[in-house]
Write a protein that holds these residues in place. Structure first.
Motif, PDB file in Angstrom:
ATOM      1  N   THR A   4       0.850  -1.185   0.000  1.00 25.40           N
ATOM      2  CA  THR A   4       0.000   0.000   0.000  1.00 25.40           C
ATOM      3  C   THR A   4       0.888   1.237   0.000  1.00 25.40           C
ATOM      4  OG1 THR A   4      -0.151  -0.023   2.419  1.00 25.40           O
ATOM      5  CG2 THR A   4      -1.912  -1.123   1.198  1.00 25.40           C
TER       6      THR A   4
ATOM      7  N   THR B 276      -0.128  -3.604  -5.756  1.00 27.11           N
ATOM      8  CA  THR B 276      -0.057  -2.353  -5.003  1.00 27.11           C
ATOM      9  C   THR B 276      -1.400  -1.655  -5.001  1.00 27.11           C
ATOM     10  OG1 THR B 276       2.274  -2.086  -5.604  1.00 27.11           O
ATOM     11  CG2 THR B 276       1.130  -0.157  -4.740  1.00 27.11           C
ATOM     12  N   LEU B 277      -1.839  -1.245  -3.814  1.00 26.36           N
ATOM     13  CA  LEU B 277      -3.072  -0.486  -3.629  1.00 26.36           C
ATOM     14  C   LEU B 277      -2.685   0.949  -3.307  1.00 26.36           C
ATOM     15  CD1 LEU B 277      -4.810  -3.121  -1.331  1.00 26.36           C
ATOM     16  CD2 LEU B 277      -5.102  -2.842  -3.807  1.00 26.36           C
TER      17      LEU B 277
ATOM     18  N   SER C 224      -3.328   5.102  -2.609  1.00 31.03           N
ATOM     19  CA  SER C 224      -4.228   6.100  -2.027  1.00 31.03           C
ATOM     20  C   SER C 224      -3.836   7.475  -2.543  1.00 31.03           C
ATOM     21  CB  SER C 224      -4.146   6.072  -0.494  1.00 31.03           C
ATOM     22  OG  SER C 224      -2.816   6.371  -0.064  1.00 31.03           O
TER      23      SER C 224
ATOM     24  N   MET D 196      -7.452  -8.721   1.474  1.00 30.27           N
ATOM     25  CA  MET D 196      -6.081  -8.692   1.976  1.00 30.27           C
ATOM     26  C   MET D 196      -5.848  -9.826   2.972  1.00 30.27           C
ATOM     27  SD  MET D 196      -5.522  -4.562   2.450  1.00 30.27           S
ATOM     28  CE  MET D 196      -3.828  -4.718   3.035  1.00 30.27           C
TER      29      MET D 196
ATOM     30  N   ARG E 251       3.300  -8.415   3.437  1.00 25.48           N
ATOM     31  CA  ARG E 251       2.655  -7.095   3.488  1.00 25.48           C
ATOM     32  C   ARG E 251       3.709  -6.017   3.618  1.00 25.48           C
ATOM     33  NH1 ARG E 251       0.317  -2.572   3.456  1.00 25.48           N
ATOM     34  NH2 ARG E 251      -1.231  -1.894   4.995  1.00 25.48           N
TER      35      ARG E 251
ATOM     36  N   ALA F 162       3.925  -1.636   3.700  1.00 27.14           N
ATOM     37  CA  ALA F 162       3.256  -0.335   3.664  1.00 27.14           C
ATOM     38  C   ALA F 162       4.299   0.760   3.526  1.00 27.14           C
ATOM     39  CB  ALA F 162       2.444  -0.116   4.940  1.00 27.14           C
TER      40      ALA F 162
ATOM     41  N   TYR G  37     -10.941  -3.391   8.932  1.00 28.53           N
ATOM     42  CA  TYR G  37      -9.559  -3.837   8.747  1.00 28.53           C
ATOM     43  C   TYR G  37      -9.173  -4.970   9.695  1.00 28.53           C
ATOM     44  CZ  TYR G  37      -4.518  -3.312   7.841  1.00 28.53           C
ATOM     45  OH  TYR G  37      -3.211  -3.526   7.499  1.00 28.53           O
TER      46      TYR G  37
END
Length: 413
Positions: free
Chosen positions: A35, A61-62, A64, A92, A102, A104, A132
């Protein structure tokens, strides 16, 4: 060529390689879920490249976008703030169950939501935390190998260096990130191996001591934190339940363990601001009774803090306690990063909310009920905030009640 003269592109590439090799310990054939903000695309691309070189089967990949986040608060109907993409987080969690790692990339504007309605912020945060939870459970339980690194966004850089032009601020923040992440060494992977050995040795010392509690004293602070039964101190790299050794945080300077949710008493004042989901909460001061926060105040962000504490039954209890010497490189930089990943490694800290099951002897084999019996806390949140400084003393309290110096003026005694 000296290390200091390396190009930004080269140093960014070394950060990406370190994130994959040291942060994740990514295994051949493993998927990676990442992310990041769209602003972090240059780092995303380099991490993706190194992940595939390490044998990743798929990198997803996410992204924002902060402007899109602001648009929600400016234009969305009121009911929208009780909504979160549970379908995404369920996906996820399913990826983690199938063996994905994972990663971030942090670097958000610490004051993104300044001026927005605190009630809406709290509702949105609570909805997201609840949705989440399935994915968070795999992370805090160390079911998987995971890692957080940072990207120097323009908004974050201007918060850290408000008197500099944007280009200069970004360059200075990158220098600080590279230094703290040990990227400016000749061999970052080797530098991290040595650093991990030092943190492991400190954790081993504390595990040998087997303190029952820690007692903090200093300006605005007289706090006793009882430690969970069967707690275990950790620091640096750790082995996840999938057998892969990872460094969850880059950078890291802490050793940490689990407090007992019902054995915290006294009062404590934060020594650095907390940037939480786009809100800056400054000068936090709280009082505990029987493990629970019964009074809370803050100079800014008080309304958001109050909403956070009401997230669920575990939000007013502690899930982590961490020790960091005042002489840590991040502290000695003299910078206030407004980013928990960095600021928590400049000062000893505590975390509201969820405990880490790994911070128990044989924690990976314990059921949620067994963990709770030993004092583990359960919550939708896990929020670190800083309580250490060069003015804080900490005593270790043995099972017999005897106190001995552990840290003096922020340094190991």
């Amino acid at each position: 060529m000296s290390i200091s003269s390396e190009s930004h592109s080269k140093r960014l590439d070394k950060l990406a390689e370190t994130a994959v090799k040291v942060g994740l310990g990514l295994a051949p054939g493993q998927e990676l879920v990442m992310t990041a903000s769209i602003e972090a695309l240059p780092l995303v691309r380099r991490i993706t490249e190194h992940a595939y070189k390490a044998g990743a089967s798929l990198v997803t990949t996410l992204f924002s976008d902060e402007e899109s986040t602001l648009a929600r608060y400016r234009f969305a109907p009121d009911a929208a703030f009780d909504t979160a993409p549970g379908w995404l987080f369920d996906g996820m969690a399913a990826a983690f169950d199938r063996g994905a790692a994972r990663l971030a990339i942090a670097g958000e504007d610490p004051s993104l939501l300044a001026g927005q309605d605190p009630a809406r912020i709290a509702r949105a945060n609570q909805a997201r935390s609840a949705a989440y939870k399935p994915a968070q459970k795999r992370i805090v339980g160390f079911d998987i190998n995971w890692n957080i690194v940072s990207y120097a966004s323009a908004a974050w850089a201007k918060a850290v260096f408000p008197n500099e032009a944007e280009e200069v601020a970004v360059a200075k923040l990158w220098d600080a990130i590279f230094a703290a992440s040990r990227i400016d060494s000749n061999d970052p992977v080797a530098a991290w191996a040595e650093h991990n050995r030092n943190l492991h040795a400190r954790a081993a010392y504390l595990n040998d001591k087997r303190y029952a509690a820690l007692h903090y004293t200093g300006p605005g602070t007289d706090l006793t934190i009882g430690l969970a039964d069967g707690h275990e101190w950790l620091g640096g790299s750790s082995k996840a339940k999938n057998g892969i050794t990872c460094n969850p945080n880059i950078p890291t300077e802490e050793v940490f363990t689990t407090p007992h949710r019902d054995r915290v008493s006294g009062y404590v004042s934060a020594t650095k601001p907390l940037s939480y989901q786009g809100t800056l909460i400054d000068k936090i001061a709280v009082r505990f009774e029987e493990g629970r926060i019964v009074e809370a105040d803050a100079a800014t962000g008080k309304d958001v803090l109050a909403k956070v504490l009401d997230t669920d039954a575990g939000a007013r209890h502690l899930g982590e306690v961490a020790l960091v010497p005042f002489s840590s490189p991040i502290s000695q930089s003299g910078l206030l990063f407004y980013n928990t990943l960095f600021d928590e490694n400049a000062a000893s800290h505590i975390a509201l909310g969820q405990s880490y099951s790994q911070c128990f002897v044989n924690g990976g084999s314990l059921s949620p009920e067994e963990l709770a019996t030993r004092g583990a806390n359960n919550s939708l949140i896990h929020i670190d905030w800083m309580i250490g400084s060069g003015e804080i003393d900490i005593d270790g309290i043995g099972a017999d009640g005897k106190a001995e110096p552990l840290m003096r003026k922020g340094e190991w005694a």
